[in-house]
Design an enzyme around this catalytic site. Structure first.
Site, PDB file in Angstrom:
ATOM      1  N   GLY A  18     -85.970  46.723  25.525  1.00 54.49           N
ATOM      2  CA  GLY A  18     -84.941  46.050  26.334  1.00 54.49           C
ATOM      3  C   GLY A  18     -83.780  45.495  25.530  1.00 54.49           C
ATOM      4  O   GLY A  18     -82.967  44.704  26.035  1.00 54.49           O
ATOM      5  N   GLY A  20     -81.221  47.075  24.388  1.00 52.04           N
ATOM      6  CA  GLY A  20     -79.943  47.737  24.688  1.00 52.04           C
ATOM      7  C   GLY A  20     -79.646  48.927  23.807  1.00 52.04           C
ATOM      8  O   GLY A  20     -78.501  49.336  23.644  1.00 52.04           O
ATOM      9  N   LYS A  21     -80.679  49.530  23.224  1.00 50.87           N
ATOM     10  CA  LYS A  21     -80.466  50.671  22.311  1.00 50.87           C
ATOM     11  C   LYS A  21     -79.807  51.845  23.022  1.00 50.87           C
ATOM     12  O   LYS A  21     -78.860  52.435  22.527  1.00 50.87           O
ATOM     13  CB  LYS A  21     -81.809  51.100  21.707  1.00 50.87           C
ATOM     14  CG  LYS A  21     -82.428  50.081  20.773  1.00 50.87           C
ATOM     15  CD  LYS A  21     -83.774  50.541  20.235  1.00 50.87           C
ATOM     16  CE  LYS A  21     -84.764  50.785  21.342  1.00 50.87           C
ATOM     17  NZ  LYS A  21     -84.915  49.622  22.268  1.00 50.87           N
ATOM     18  N   THR A  22     -80.325  52.177  24.203  1.00 54.84           N
ATOM     19  CA  THR A  22     -79.769  53.335  24.926  1.00 54.84           C
ATOM     20  C   THR A  22     -78.307  53.071  25.273  1.00 54.84           C
ATOM     21  O   THR A  22     -77.451  53.936  25.105  1.00 54.84           O
ATOM     22  CB  THR A  22     -80.611  53.626  26.178  1.00 54.84           C
ATOM     23  OG1 THR A  22     -81.979  53.789  25.775  1.00 54.84           O
ATOM     24  CG2 THR A  22     -80.134  54.893  26.878  1.00 54.84           C
ATOM     25  N   THR A  23     -77.997  51.851  25.716  1.00 55.55           N
ATOM     26  CA  THR A  23     -76.610  51.487  26.036  1.00 55.55           C
ATOM     27  C   THR A  23     -75.731  51.621  24.790  1.00 55.55           C
ATOM     28  O   THR A  23     -74.622  52.143  24.836  1.00 55.55           O
ATOM     29  CB  THR A  23     -76.553  50.033  26.559  1.00 55.55           C
ATOM     30  OG1 THR A  23     -77.530  49.877  27.580  1.00 55.55           O
ATOM     31  CG2 THR A  23     -75.169  49.704  27.104  1.00 55.55           C
ATOM     32  N   GLU A  39     -84.362  58.193  22.533  1.00 53.78           N
ATOM     33  CA  GLU A  39     -85.822  58.163  22.527  1.00 53.78           C
ATOM     34  C   GLU A  39     -86.358  59.089  23.628  1.00 53.78           C
ATOM     35  O   GLU A  39     -85.918  58.991  24.763  1.00 53.78           O
ATOM     36  CB  GLU A  39     -86.260  56.731  22.823  1.00 53.78           C
ATOM     37  CG  GLU A  39     -87.519  56.297  22.163  1.00 53.78           C
ATOM     38  CD  GLU A  39     -87.761  54.816  22.416  1.00 53.78           C
ATOM     39  OE1 GLU A  39     -87.463  54.336  23.518  1.00 53.78           O
ATOM     40  OE2 GLU A  39     -88.242  54.152  21.499  1.00 53.78           O
ATOM     41  N   GLN A  68     -99.516  56.802  20.368  1.00 54.86           N
ATOM     42  CA  GLN A  68     -98.775  56.638  19.115  1.00 54.86           C
ATOM     43  C   GLN A  68     -98.782  57.924  18.285  1.00 54.86           C
ATOM     44  O   GLN A  68     -97.812  58.209  17.576  1.00 54.86           O
ATOM     45  CB  GLN A  68     -99.330  55.466  18.301  1.00 54.86           C
ATOM     46  CG  GLN A  68     -98.986  54.101  18.890  1.00 54.86           C
ATOM     47  CD  GLN A  68     -97.496  53.873  19.111  1.00 54.86           C
ATOM     48  OE1 GLN A  68     -96.652  54.496  18.475  1.00 54.86           O
ATOM     49  NE2 GLN A  68     -97.170  53.003  20.048  1.00 54.86           N
ATOM     50  N   GLU A  91     -82.335  56.984  18.177  1.00 53.18           N
ATOM     51  CA  GLU A  91     -82.917  55.778  18.784  1.00 53.18           C
ATOM     52  C   GLU A  91     -84.359  55.642  18.300  1.00 53.18           C
ATOM     53  O   GLU A  91     -85.195  56.512  18.580  1.00 53.18           O
ATOM     54  CB  GLU A  91     -82.891  55.907  20.311  1.00 53.18           C
ATOM     55  CG  GLU A  91     -83.358  54.668  21.035  1.00 53.18           C
ATOM     56  CD  GLU A  91     -83.258  54.799  22.562  1.00 53.18           C
ATOM     57  OE1 GLU A  91     -82.859  55.880  23.046  1.00 53.18           O
ATOM     58  OE2 GLU A  91     -83.607  53.824  23.242  1.00 53.18           O
ATOM     59  N   ARG A  92     -84.579  54.587  17.482  1.00 50.49           N
ATOM     60  CA  ARG A  92     -85.876  54.319  16.834  1.00 50.49           C
ATOM     61  C   ARG A  92     -86.196  55.418  15.821  1.00 50.49           C
ATOM     62  O   ARG A  92     -85.364  56.316  15.570  1.00 50.49           O
ATOM     63  CB  ARG A  92     -86.965  54.130  17.888  1.00 50.49           C
ATOM     64  CG  ARG A  92     -86.806  52.839  18.697  1.00 50.49           C
ATOM     65  CD  ARG A  92     -88.081  52.054  18.769  1.00 50.49           C
ATOM     66  NE  ARG A  92     -87.911  50.772  19.452  1.00 50.49           N
ATOM     67  CZ  ARG A  92     -88.154  50.571  20.740  1.00 50.49           C
ATOM     68  NH1 ARG A  92     -88.529  51.579  21.514  1.00 50.49           N
ATOM     69  NH2 ARG A  92     -87.994  49.363  21.276  1.00 50.49           N
TER      70      ARG A  92
HETATM   71  C1  LIG Z   1     -91.356  54.825  17.578  1.00 45.47           C
HETATM   72  C2  LIG Z   1     -91.870  54.193  18.830  1.00 45.47           C
HETATM   73  C3  LIG Z   1     -91.110  53.955  19.981  1.00 45.47           C
HETATM   74  C4  LIG Z   1     -92.006  53.344  20.897  1.00 45.47           C
HETATM   75  C5  LIG Z   1     -91.844  52.871  22.206  1.00 45.47           C
HETATM   76  N1  LIG Z   1     -92.937  52.321  22.823  1.00 45.47           N
HETATM   77  C6  LIG Z   1     -92.798  51.877  24.218  1.00 45.47           C
HETATM   78  C7  LIG Z   1     -91.923  50.663  24.346  1.00 45.47           C
HETATM   79  C8  LIG Z   1     -91.241  50.858  25.677  1.00 45.47           C
HETATM   80  O1  LIG Z   1     -92.075  50.348  26.721  1.00 45.47           O
HETATM   81  C9  LIG Z   1     -91.163  52.368  25.844  1.00 45.47           C
HETATM   82  C10 LIG Z   1     -89.783  52.953  25.549  1.00 45.47           C
HETATM   83  O2  LIG Z   1     -89.292  52.483  24.335  1.00 45.47           O
HETATM   84  O3  LIG Z   1     -92.107  52.916  24.932  1.00 45.47           O
HETATM   85  C11 LIG Z   1     -94.174  52.210  22.180  1.00 45.47           C
HETATM   86  O4  LIG Z   1     -95.118  51.667  22.786  1.00 45.47           O
HETATM   87  N2  LIG Z   1     -94.335  52.681  20.923  1.00 45.47           N
HETATM   88  C12 LIG Z   1     -93.271  53.238  20.273  1.00 45.47           C
HETATM   89  N3  LIG Z   1     -93.176  53.756  19.031  1.00 45.47           N
END
Ligand SMILES: Cc1cc2cn([C@H]3C[C@H](O)[C@@H](CO)O3)c(=O)nc2[nH]1
Length: 223
Positions: A18, A20-23, A39, A68, A91-92
């Protein structure tokens, strides 16, 4: 601009759920010299019909490992994806997978130590055998209570059961990694933006990063 044989200037956009990465990434769609890799949440929500994101949030102890493992694979694919533009915004990353989310699930016990050990071996192998480059990290720094409210308003169905404590722990892990710099294998400089700002004010913050990203990218291309 195109870069014949050098790799693109790679920017990782990191931050809590939440933040704001996508924004932030969408702000850069206006530049044709930048490739945006958002993402792949839709892949996590539908792998051959399985919603791994929902399974993970519904029964973390049973599905955190599966989720994961797949997230890390999709991140690695994004790191490795060839881009023709001089700049790539992601993103990430495999780093937030390792230092934030997998670490969080290990600490919460939703990843069994044996499962964590397996994921850690994969991360170690990736770290030594597969070059994952990052030239800059943009950290969208937020206050947990603010992003918690945004998550509620955004109302992504799978996230509605996420408690504030989960967001607070993830915040601490981001701060350890990106502010306190507790991990040496991701040495990229960090540009911290105040992502608590609401949409009307945040464009000024984005412009701050625009200058840094585009200026650095030009340098890379001109080398
Ligand atoms: C790299 C990475 C991104 C990521 C996102 N998420 C979850 C968090 C948010 O609810 C959703 C989208 O980011 O995915 C996660 O549990 N584990 C993650 N690992």
């Amino acid at each position: 601009m195109n870069c014949a044989n050098s790799r693109p200037f790679t920017v990782l956009v990191e931050g809590n759920i939440g933040s704001g990465k996508t924004t932030f990434l969408e702000h850069f769609r206006q530049f044709e010299d930048i490739t945006l890799l958002t993402e792949p949440v839709e892949e996590w929500r539908n792998l051959k019909g399985w919603n791994l994101l929902d399974l993970m949030y519904s029964d973390p102890a049973k599905w955190a490992m599966t989720f994961q493992a797949y997230v890390s694979l999709t991140m690695l694919e994004m790191h490795r994806r060839p881009t023709s533009t001089p700049v790539k915004l992601m993103e990430r990353s495999i780093f937030s997978a390792k230092y934030c989310f997998v670490e969080q699930m290990k600490r919460l016990g939703t990843l069994h130590p044996a499962q964590f050990a397996v994921l850690d071996e994969w991360f170690k192998f990736i770290n030594t055998e597969i070059p994952v480059e990052a030239d800059l990290i943009v950290y969208l720094k937020t206050t947990p209570s603010i992003v918690y409210d945004r998550i509620k308003k955004r109302a992504r169905s799978e996230e509605q059961c996420v408690p504030l404590s989960y967001i607070e722990e993830l915040h601490k892990l981001h701060e350890d990694w990106l502010i306190n710099r507790t991990h040496a294998d991701c040495p990229a400089p960090v540009l911290v933006l105040d992502a608590d700002l609401d949409l009307s004010q945040i464009t000024e913050e984005y412009k701050k990063s625009e200058h840094q990203i585009l200026r650095k990218a030009v340098n890379v291309v001109m080398q």
